[in-house]
Design an enzyme around this catalytic site. Structure first.
Site, PDB file in Angstrom:
ATOM      1  N   GLU B  49       0.803  -1.228   0.000  1.00 21.34           N
ATOM      2  CA  GLU B  49       0.000   0.000   0.000  1.00 21.34           C
ATOM      3  C   GLU B  49       0.833   1.272   0.000  1.00 21.34           C
ATOM      4  O   GLU B  49       0.383   2.309  -0.482  1.00 21.34           O
ATOM      5  CB  GLU B  49      -0.964   0.004   1.192  1.00 21.34           C
ATOM      6  CG  GLU B  49      -2.091  -1.027   1.102  1.00 21.34           C
ATOM      7  CD  GLU B  49      -1.732  -2.377   1.677  1.00 21.34           C
ATOM      8  OE1 GLU B  49      -0.529  -2.604   1.975  1.00 21.34           O
ATOM      9  OE2 GLU B  49      -2.623  -3.230   1.847  1.00 21.34           O
ATOM     10  N   PHE B 111     -10.985  -6.408  14.957  1.00 28.86           N
ATOM     11  CA  PHE B 111      -9.988  -6.971  14.060  1.00 28.86           C
ATOM     12  C   PHE B 111      -9.699  -5.971  12.931  1.00 28.86           C
ATOM     13  O   PHE B 111     -10.613  -5.477  12.287  1.00 28.86           O
ATOM     14  CB  PHE B 111     -10.472  -8.305  13.468  1.00 28.86           C
ATOM     15  CG  PHE B 111      -9.499  -8.891  12.488  1.00 28.86           C
ATOM     16  CD1 PHE B 111      -8.235  -9.304  12.901  1.00 28.86           C
ATOM     17  CD2 PHE B 111      -9.839  -9.017  11.145  1.00 28.86           C
ATOM     18  CE1 PHE B 111      -7.328  -9.820  11.992  1.00 28.86           C
ATOM     19  CE2 PHE B 111      -8.932  -9.538  10.235  1.00 28.86           C
ATOM     20  CZ  PHE B 111      -7.676  -9.943  10.650  1.00 28.86           C
ATOM     21  N   GLN B 112      -8.434  -5.690  12.709  1.00 31.27           N
ATOM     22  CA  GLN B 112      -7.970  -4.739  11.686  1.00 31.27           C
ATOM     23  C   GLN B 112      -8.571  -3.343  11.848  1.00 31.27           C
ATOM     24  O   GLN B 112      -8.841  -2.655  10.873  1.00 31.27           O
ATOM     25  CB  GLN B 112      -8.217  -5.289  10.281  1.00 31.27           C
ATOM     26  CG  GLN B 112      -7.414  -6.557  10.043  1.00 31.27           C
ATOM     27  CD  GLN B 112      -7.327  -6.968   8.587  1.00 31.27           C
ATOM     28  OE1 GLN B 112      -8.261  -6.762   7.832  1.00 31.27           O
ATOM     29  NE2 GLN B 112      -6.202  -7.559   8.209  1.00 31.27           N
ATOM     30  N   LYS B 161     -17.269  -0.152   6.925  1.00 28.26           N
ATOM     31  CA  LYS B 161     -17.880  -1.131   6.026  1.00 28.26           C
ATOM     32  C   LYS B 161     -19.394  -0.948   5.927  1.00 28.26           C
ATOM     33  O   LYS B 161     -19.960  -1.020   4.833  1.00 28.26           O
ATOM     34  CB  LYS B 161     -17.538  -2.537   6.533  1.00 28.26           C
ATOM     35  CG  LYS B 161     -17.896  -3.655   5.553  1.00 28.26           C
ATOM     36  CD  LYS B 161     -17.292  -4.979   6.015  1.00 28.26           C
ATOM     37  CE  LYS B 161     -17.886  -6.143   5.231  1.00 28.26           C
ATOM     38  NZ  LYS B 161     -17.221  -6.334   3.929  1.00 28.26           N
ATOM     39  N   MET B 475      24.676   8.172   0.899  1.00 26.98           N
ATOM     40  CA  MET B 475      24.574   9.525   1.429  1.00 26.98           C
ATOM     41  C   MET B 475      24.908   9.552   2.917  1.00 26.98           C
ATOM     42  O   MET B 475      25.541  10.490   3.411  1.00 26.98           O
ATOM     43  CB  MET B 475      23.171  10.105   1.194  1.00 26.98           C
ATOM     44  CG  MET B 475      23.038  11.545   1.617  1.00 26.98           C
ATOM     45  SD  MET B 475      24.262  12.596   0.841  1.00 26.98           S
ATOM     46  CE  MET B 475      23.389  13.129  -0.619  1.00 26.98           C
TER      47      MET B 475
HETATM   48  C1  TPP Z   1      12.872   5.337   4.310  1.00 28.63           C
HETATM   49  C2  TPP Z   1      14.194   5.946   4.587  1.00 28.63           C
HETATM   50  N1  TPP Z   1      15.013   5.375   5.493  1.00 28.63           N
HETATM   51  C3  TPP Z   1      16.214   5.919   5.746  1.00 28.63           C
HETATM   52  C4  TPP Z   1      16.628   7.058   5.105  1.00 28.63           C
HETATM   53  C5  TPP Z   1      17.975   7.687   5.423  1.00 28.63           C
HETATM   54  N2  TPP Z   1      18.826   7.702   4.216  1.00 28.63           N
HETATM   55  C6  TPP Z   1      18.953   8.813   3.458  1.00 28.63           C
HETATM   56  S1  TPP Z   1      19.933   8.550   2.129  1.00 28.63           S
HETATM   57  C7  TPP Z   1      20.227   6.966   2.578  1.00 28.63           C
HETATM   58  C8  TPP Z   1      21.122   6.093   1.748  1.00 28.63           C
HETATM   59  C9  TPP Z   1      20.463   5.593   0.543  1.00 28.63           C
HETATM   60  O1  TPP Z   1      21.290   4.613  -0.017  1.00 28.63           O
HETATM   61  P1  TPP Z   1      21.182   4.256  -1.536  1.00 28.63           P
HETATM   62  O2  TPP Z   1      19.779   4.066  -1.916  1.00 28.63           O
HETATM   63  O3  TPP Z   1      22.114   3.151  -1.835  1.00 28.63           O
HETATM   64  O4  TPP Z   1      21.634   5.601  -2.265  1.00 28.63           O
HETATM   65  P2  TPP Z   1      23.075   6.259  -2.343  1.00 28.63           P
HETATM   66  O5  TPP Z   1      23.101   7.360  -1.355  1.00 28.63           O
HETATM   67  O6  TPP Z   1      24.077   5.191  -2.053  1.00 28.63           O
HETATM   68  O7  TPP Z   1      23.165   6.764  -3.748  1.00 28.63           O
HETATM   69  C10 TPP Z   1      19.560   6.649   3.760  1.00 28.63           C
HETATM   70  C11 TPP Z   1      19.642   5.359   4.428  1.00 28.63           C
HETATM   71  C12 TPP Z   1      15.721   7.623   4.184  1.00 28.63           C
HETATM   72  N3  TPP Z   1      15.999   8.747   3.534  1.00 28.63           N
HETATM   73  N4  TPP Z   1      14.520   7.036   3.924  1.00 28.63           N
END
Ligand code: TPP
Ligand code: MG
Lengths: 164, 561
Positions: B49, B111-112, B161, B475
């Site tokens: 979802e 439920f749910q 519902k 990042m």
């Molecule tokens: C749902 C979610 N969880 C954690 C983060 C924190 N976060 C920001 S950038 C990143 C790294 C993303 O890694 P990747 O997809 O391999 O991209 P890269 O930076 O290596 O190009 C994370 C974990 C986020 N932005 N969104």
């Protein structure tokens, strides 16, 4: 920047969940609520929420804008800085040893409030007034011994002919 | 005539022009699904979802229509929360319809049952629990009206519902009017006159545009305004494409990973005209130092955006398009003097910043991620709709794909939500079947909604996925490298699936480039396959995104390559 008390009078749809939107806005954005009062207005579809908050000027402006943004908020009016009447009601349960009773009654008389309940060792006082009046009587009663206080929070209306 | 709640829902959806729903069935919405199947509204069954909401978000941005989702109660509803929060932060019009347990069970921990209205209150523009079928038509119409008007945003409607089952009479509907909701579209003309005065006297003006320009479809007006006044333009991440990325007046993106010249000119300008933006902290850096010598004009439809983060000289509440149209007319009427001559010095200074500090990388023996994006840009001639995941890959896309047109860059800007790109690409591809749609992904992010490969394959949506595989949550690793003395706590991706096999297992195609020489051939082959394709590029694991403004620093203080 200095924080000052602001009183906001908010007209909202009288629907379930609306209060929660307002309170959620304050808590979610880290705004402070000093007191909050809510009740239906003469229009049963509309409620008035009176909130007293401590905030600096830009924050108060932001609070008003954020409130206005909520779909269920009909009108936000800041009373502080305008002419308005403010009241709060308190019920004060004060220790009433025989040697203090005359003193308590004298204070009640001076403040033109009343004793609404009497127990074996306490009086309950009902007082209405603005914040200054309430804190003045509480200060006087404190040495005698306050057992409990219940306050309604501030309600207020504008003194201008226009309705808000 | 008498109809059930579910039937009325279908009627209203069709009246609102809905011809597509992203959803996932469950017990609480069987009645609604039963009716849906009798209409000609198309239903895309996603695999999660959250993806339904991201897909609706991508669809809304690519089509300009409201995206619609339908999910069941409880877990179906809670799974939408991240998608809703992302749409909320980016002001995207989405209507989410969730099923709810029957009214007599609400509050029983049935439920749910979850209080999804309570959960989503802070991340929706508005939301509703429909308690009686009589209110259904009005509420659904209000929901669409709220989602698409003013500053757009997601609206959730929770339908128990029994409300969907009950039969009531349904007739001609009145026009939607909500007394407490009246967005301001028309700006104060007096304020606009003041802007013209400021433009006349400014020596170092800059325009800063945000996603509001894209949402209000006013990039043409913005471009006209900038060219007429010869004011250089920067945008936020959300504003990319609002002004042509190939125009000589283009400064590049502003902010944490903005260009040197965009950040320098914003910091040094004497007039900043901000349009349709909310001055996010990733844009401003240290707010006290942001455009500190400038008069700031701020145009936005949402009064709360104005003076929230940044002090403003001239606040203007209004729709970007209407306001820019007025400004363009006023500029025509005003005598601005010899504009090209007046701008000479300022534009020369900007040119100097540009030539001293270009966006740059060196392509050696390992594939540089920037190189992949540059080649993607060239091979698609900048015409593709690009969606992104989140992280370095997202920033390199923003820097190296020179967006010339609005609605071609679809990213989770405010929430920065990994897992956004693939479902958003699915939504965009449905909105624009003839367009090339590419999700630029990191190796971490792509795994957050990878199950949607099945959706793409099932519905024959030929989305392309470019995975920049650096083996890291890049990042975060970059922050650790720069600010935590290279302590890479849990950012190395320990086990990587074989993306090629995975793509094939889903019935898609998979291609991999391991050497720089292979980049072009993998891209051109992958982009031409008429089905979903995963293209994996093994890129330099420790490449960083530059420039970078450390969090909380002034944006003039950038770490450079
Ligand atoms: C749902 C979610 N969880 C954690 C983060 C924190 N976060 C920001 S950038 C990143 C790294 C993303 O890694 P990747 O997809 O391999 O991209 P890269 O930076 O290596 O190009 C994370 C974990 C986020 N932005 N969104
Ligand atoms: Mg990575």
């Amino acid at each position: 920047m200095i924080e000052e008390k602001s009183i906001l009078s908010i007209l909202v749809d009288n629907e379930p969940g609306v209060l929660s939107r307002i309170v959620g806005l304050f808590s979610g954005r880290g705004y402070n609520i000093e007191s909050l009062c809510v009740a239906e207005t003469i229009d049963p579809h509309v409620s008035r929420i009176t909130i007293a908050t401590m905030a600096n000027l830009p924050v108060v402006e932001q609070i008003k804008k954020q409130l206005n943004k909520l779909v269920n908020v009909i009108k936000v009016h800041e009373l502080t800085g305008t002419k308005y009447i403010e009241r709060e009601l308190a019920l004060i349960k004060v220790k009433a040893k025989p040697e203090h009773r005359a003193e308590i009654l004298r204070i009640v008389d001076i403040f033109r409030c009343k004793v609404v309940d009497v127990g074996l060792d306490h009086y309950t006082i009902e007082i209405t007034g603005d914040e200054d009046k309430l804190s003045a009587i509480l200060n006087l009663l404190k040495p005698i011994g306050i057992k409990e206080v219940a306050k309604t929070g501030i309600i207020a209306v504008s003194r201008e002919p226009k309705n808000y | 005539m008498k109809y059930t709640g579910a039937q009325i829902l279908m009627k209203v959806l069709q009246d609102e022009g809905v011809d597509l729903i992203f959803g996932y069935p469950g017990a609480a919405v069987i009645d609604i699904y039963d009716e849906l199947a009798r209409t000609d509204i198309r239903h895309i069954t996603v695999r999660h979802e959250q993806a339904a909401v991201h897909a609706a978000d991508g669809y809304a941005r690519a089509s300009g229509k409201v995206g619609v989702c339908l999910v069941t109660s409880g877990p179906g509803a809670t799974n939408t929360v991240t998608g809703i929060a992302s749409a909320y932060m980016d002001s995207i019009p989405v209507v989410v319809i969730s099923g709810q347990v029957p009214t007599h069970l609400i509050g029983n921990d049935a439920f749910q049952e979850v209080d999804i209205v309570g959960i989503t209150r802070p991340c929706t523009k508005h939301n509703y629990l429909i308690k009686q079928t009589e209110d259904l038509a009005r509420i659904v119409r209000e929901a669409f009206y709220i989602a698409r008007s003013g500053r757009p945003g997601p609206v959730l409607i929770d339908i128990p519902k029994d409300v969907a089952k009950k039969t009531v009479s349904y007739g001609v509907q009145k026009e939607v009017k909500i007394r407490s909701y009246n967005p301001t579209y028309n700006p104060h003309m007096k304020q606009l006159q003041k802007v013209i005065h400021l433009i006349k006297s400014a020596e170092r003006p800059v325009i800063f545009a945000g996603g509001g320009v894209i949402l209000s479809k006013s990039s043409r007006e913005l471009t006209e305004f900038a060219r007429k006044t010869r004011i250089p333009v920067t945008t936020s991440l959300m504003g990319l494409g609002a002004f042509p990325g190939t125009d000589p007046l283009w400064l590049g993106m502003i902010g944490m990973h903005g260009t040197y010249r965009a950040n320098k000119s914003t910091s040094g300008c004497d007039l900043l005209i901000a349009i349709g933006t909310r001055f996010d902290d990733r844009v401003t850096g240290k707010t006290d130092a942001f455009a500190s010598q400038a008069n700031i004009v701020h145009i936005d439809i949402d009064p709360t955006s104005i003076r929230k983060n940044i002090g403003v000289t001239i606040p203007i509440v209004g729709d970007c398009k209407i306001t820019l149209n007025h400004l363009n007319r006023l500029v025509d009427e005003a005598d601005l003097g010899d504009i090209p001559k007046k701008r000479e010095k300022w534009l020369r200074q900007i040119e100097e910043w540009k030539s001293t500090q270009q966006l740059a990388y060196e392509q050696g023996n390992v594939i540089k991620p920037q190189y992949v994006i540059e080649k993607l840009y060239e091979l698609t001639r900048g015409e593709a709709i690009i969606t992104t995941e989140v992280g370095q890959s997202q920033m390199w896309t923003a820097q190296y794909y020179h967006f010339d047109k609005p609605d071609h860059f679809i990213t989770s800007g405010g929430l920065g939500c990994m897992g956004f790109g693939l479902p958003a690409a699915i939504g965009a591809q449905i909105a624009c079947p003839d367009k090339l749609v590419v999700d630029v992904a990191g190796d971490g992010s792509i795994q957050m909604n990878i199950q949607e490969m099945a959706t793409a394959v099932e519905y024959g949506l030929a989305v392309k996925i470019v995975i920049l595989n650096n083996g890291y949550l890049g990042m975060v690793r970059q922050w650790q490298e720069l600010f935590y003395e290279k302590r890479y706590a849990y950012t190395k991706i320990g086990h990587m699936p074989d993306f090629i096999k995975l793509a094939e297992a889903y019935g898609a195609a998979g291609l991999r480039a391991t050497k720089p020489e292979e980049v072009i051939s993998v891209l051109s082959e992958g982009l031409s396959i008429p089905k979903p394709v995963m293209m994996e590029f093994l890129v330099d694991p420790e490449e960083c995104v530059y420039p970078m403004v450390p969090a909380g620093a002034p944006i003039s203080e950038m770490l450079l390559v």
